[in-house]
Design a protein around this motif. Structure first.
Motif, PDB file in Angstrom:
ATOM      1  N   GLU A 138       0.852  -1.193   0.000  1.00 15.13           N
ATOM      2  CA  GLU A 138       0.000   0.000   0.000  1.00 15.13           C
ATOM      3  C   GLU A 138       0.885   1.239   0.000  1.00 15.13           C
ATOM      4  O   GLU A 138       1.890   1.285   0.727  1.00 15.13           O
ATOM      5  N   SER A 139       0.522   2.219  -0.794  1.00 18.49           N
ATOM      6  CA  SER A 139       1.169   3.541  -0.789  1.00 18.49           C
ATOM      7  C   SER A 139       2.684   3.477  -0.887  1.00 18.49           C
ATOM      8  O   SER A 139       3.402   4.182  -0.179  1.00 18.49           O
ATOM      9  N   GLY A 140       3.182   2.607  -1.755  1.00 14.16           N
ATOM     10  CA  GLY A 140       4.621   2.550  -1.987  1.00 14.16           C
ATOM     11  C   GLY A 140       5.412   1.669  -1.044  1.00 14.16           C
ATOM     12  O   GLY A 140       6.639   1.643  -1.111  1.00 14.16           O
ATOM     13  N   TRP A 141       4.724   0.929  -0.208  1.00 11.01           N
ATOM     14  CA  TRP A 141       5.401   0.040   0.735  1.00 11.01           C
ATOM     15  C   TRP A 141       4.812  -1.361   0.663  1.00 11.01           C
ATOM     16  O   TRP A 141       3.631  -1.524   0.410  1.00 11.01           O
ATOM     17  N   ALA A 142       5.667  -2.352   0.885  1.00 11.32           N
ATOM     18  CA  ALA A 142       5.231  -3.745   0.986  1.00 11.32           C
ATOM     19  C   ALA A 142       5.664  -4.250   2.355  1.00 11.32           C
ATOM     20  O   ALA A 142       6.747  -3.896   2.839  1.00 11.32           O
ATOM     21  N   ALA A 143       4.817  -5.043   2.979  1.00 15.64           N
ATOM     22  CA  ALA A 143       5.133  -5.562   4.311  1.00 15.64           C
ATOM     23  C   ALA A 143       4.663  -7.002   4.424  1.00 15.64           C
ATOM     24  O   ALA A 143       3.718  -7.416   3.748  1.00 15.64           O
ATOM     25  N   ALA A 144       5.339  -7.740   5.277  1.00 14.35           N
ATOM     26  CA  ALA A 144       4.936  -9.128   5.528  1.00 14.35           C
ATOM     27  C   ALA A 144       5.306  -9.512   6.948  1.00 14.35           C
ATOM     28  O   ALA A 144       6.266  -8.993   7.524  1.00 14.35           O
ATOM     29  N   ILE A 145       4.520 -10.420   7.486  1.00 14.66           N
ATOM     30  CA  ILE A 145       4.812 -11.028   8.784  1.00 14.66           C
ATOM     31  C   ILE A 145       4.732 -12.543   8.598  1.00 14.66           C
ATOM     32  O   ILE A 145       3.898 -13.048   7.844  1.00 14.66           O
ATOM     33  N   ALA A 146       5.632 -13.232   9.275  1.00 12.74           N
ATOM     34  CA  ALA A 146       5.634 -14.696   9.241  1.00 12.74           C
ATOM     35  C   ALA A 146       5.729 -15.203  10.671  1.00 12.74           C
ATOM     36  O   ALA A 146       6.454 -14.634  11.498  1.00 12.74           O
ATOM     37  N   VAL A 147       4.993 -16.256  10.952  1.00  9.90           N
ATOM     38  CA  VAL A 147       5.059 -16.937  12.239  1.00  9.90           C
ATOM     39  C   VAL A 147       5.355 -18.399  11.943  1.00  9.90           C
ATOM     40  O   VAL A 147       4.647 -19.033  11.160  1.00  9.90           O
ATOM     41  N   ALA A 148       6.405 -18.902  12.568  1.00 14.55           N
ATOM     42  CA  ALA A 148       6.772 -20.307  12.414  1.00 14.55           C
ATOM     43  C   ALA A 148       6.231 -21.086  13.596  1.00 14.55           C
ATOM     44  O   ALA A 148       6.325 -20.632  14.738  1.00 14.55           O
ATOM     45  N   SER A 149       5.644 -22.241  13.323  1.00 12.13           N
ATOM     46  CA  SER A 149       5.118 -23.110  14.384  1.00 12.13           C
ATOM     47  C   SER A 149       5.964 -24.367  14.462  1.00 12.13           C
ATOM     48  O   SER A 149       6.381 -24.911  13.438  1.00 12.13           O
ATOM     49  N   ALA A 150       6.184 -24.804  15.679  1.00  7.80           N
ATOM     50  CA  ALA A 150       6.867 -26.078  15.911  1.00  7.80           C
ATOM     51  C   ALA A 150       5.881 -27.002  16.598  1.00  7.80           C
ATOM     52  O   ALA A 150       5.222 -26.613  17.549  1.00  7.80           O
ATOM     53  N   SER A 151       5.770 -28.194  16.097  1.00  9.90           N
ATOM     54  CA  SER A 151       4.861 -29.167  16.683  1.00  9.90           C
ATOM     55  C   SER A 151       5.499 -29.781  17.915  1.00  9.90           C
ATOM     56  O   SER A 151       6.657 -30.167  17.900  1.00  9.90           O
ATOM     57  N   THR A 152       4.728 -29.853  18.975  1.00 10.30           N
ATOM     58  CA  THR A 152       5.213 -30.515  20.185  1.00 10.30           C
ATOM     59  C   THR A 152       4.896 -32.004  20.153  1.00 10.30           C
ATOM     60  O   THR A 152       5.294 -32.737  21.030  1.00 10.30           O
ATOM     61  N   GLU A 153       4.190 -32.434  19.123  1.00 15.66           N
ATOM     62  CA  GLU A 153       3.790 -33.839  19.000  1.00 15.66           C
ATOM     63  C   GLU A 153       4.663 -34.607  18.015  1.00 15.66           C
ATOM     64  O   GLU A 153       4.413 -35.758  17.754  1.00 15.66           O
ATOM     65  N   HIS A 154       5.652 -33.929  17.408  1.00 13.75           N
ATOM     66  CA  HIS A 154       6.506 -34.534  16.392  1.00 13.75           C
ATOM     67  C   HIS A 154       5.699 -35.121  15.240  1.00 13.75           C
ATOM     68  O   HIS A 154       5.959 -36.208  14.752  1.00 13.75           O
ATOM     69  N   GLN A 155       4.673 -34.376  14.835  1.00 19.64           N
ATOM     70  CA  GLN A 155       3.861 -34.794  13.700  1.00 19.64           C
ATOM     71  C   GLN A 155       4.638 -34.548  12.419  1.00 19.64           C
ATOM     72  O   GLN A 155       5.669 -33.900  12.412  1.00 19.64           O
ATOM     73  N   ASP A 156       4.104 -35.049  11.322  1.00 23.96           N
ATOM     74  CA  ASP A 156       4.703 -34.751  10.033  1.00 23.96           C
ATOM     75  C   ASP A 156       4.655 -33.255   9.796  1.00 23.96           C
ATOM     76  O   ASP A 156       3.685 -32.589  10.114  1.00 23.96           O
ATOM     77  N   SER A 157       5.704 -32.743   9.205  1.00 22.14           N
ATOM     78  CA  SER A 157       5.802 -31.318   8.939  1.00 22.14           C
ATOM     79  C   SER A 157       4.785 -30.879   7.896  1.00 22.14           C
ATOM     80  O   SER A 157       4.509 -31.588   6.942  1.00 22.14           O
ATOM     81  N   LYS A 158       4.191 -29.690   8.118  1.00 21.07           N
ATOM     82  CA  LYS A 158       3.302 -29.089   7.128  1.00 21.07           C
ATOM     83  C   LYS A 158       4.064 -28.120   6.246  1.00 21.07           C
ATOM     84  O   LYS A 158       3.507 -27.539   5.339  1.00 21.07           O
ATOM     85  N   VAL A 159       5.374 -27.918   6.523  1.00 16.03           N
ATOM     86  CA  VAL A 159       6.198 -27.026   5.712  1.00 16.03           C
ATOM     87  C   VAL A 159       6.487 -27.732   4.408  1.00 16.03           C
ATOM     88  O   VAL A 159       6.943 -28.878   4.388  1.00 16.03           O
ATOM     89  N   ALA A 160       6.216 -27.060   3.303  1.00 18.86           N
ATOM     90  CA  ALA A 160       6.510 -27.639   2.001  1.00 18.86           C
ATOM     91  C   ALA A 160       8.005 -27.567   1.777  1.00 18.86           C
ATOM     92  O   ALA A 160       8.594 -26.486   1.756  1.00 18.86           O
TER      93      ALA A 160
END
Length: 167
Positions: A138-160
């Motif tokens: 917007e208005s000449g600026w780009a922004a992003a936020i990312a949140v990384a999750s770690a499974s406490t159950e050692h499930q299969d990763s959802k990260v591609a």
């Protein structure tokens, strides 16, 4: 309490309540990292025009370029998302090939993350199972936020994660 007698919740109490509600609901993921980045679109435009195709191919995957073209606003937004993901991983642009963090659009238009190479290895070593990304411009600026999750159950990763052979 405000001057007019209204009660104002303590932000830390609200956050604690949200965390407790998540735990009671059986949520087994925990935040493993948070990153945010802001990019000036005019600076990106200058980099694209000065660097040409070599700059584009050095910084974005062919899939990202197919989605964004050479539109500086879209490229700046993806760049902000890449940087935010790298911050979740605890590294910077000098530590990773930017093409190892790919930002792709889901059918809904929401961004998602595909990791390769050293970025994928870093995520696995940190136990990161999923990224949540939000990006805007917007208005000449780009922004992003990312949140990384770690499974406490050692499930299969959802990260591609994509291997070098493309699978």
């Amino acid at each position: 309490m405000t001057g007019d007698g209204a009660l104002v919740p303590d932000p830390s109490a609200v956050l604690a309540s949200a965390v407790n509600a998540s735990a009671l609901a059986g949520d087994r993921d925990e935040a493993a990292g948070v990153g945010v980045d802001v990019v000036c679109v005019s600076k990106m435009s200058r980099l694209v025009s000065e660097g040409g195709p070599a700059f584009l191919q050095r910084c974005w995957t062919s899939h990202e370029l197919a989605e964004a073209g050479d539109d500086p606003e879209r490229l700046a937004t993806r760049w902000a998302a890449k940087e935010a993901v790298m911050k979740c991983l605890g590294v910077g642009i000098s530590d990773l090939d930017p093409r190892d963090v790919e930002i792709v659009s889901q059918n809904s238009g929401a961004p998602s993350v595909v990791l390769r190479g050293s970025a994928a290895g870093r995520a696995q070593s940190l136990g990161i199972s999923e990224f949540h990304v939000s990006a805007t411009h917007e208005s000449g600026w780009a922004a992003a936020i990312a949140v990384a999750s770690a499974s406490t159950e050692h499930q299969d990763s959802k990260v591609a994660i994509q291997r070098e052979d493309g699978s």
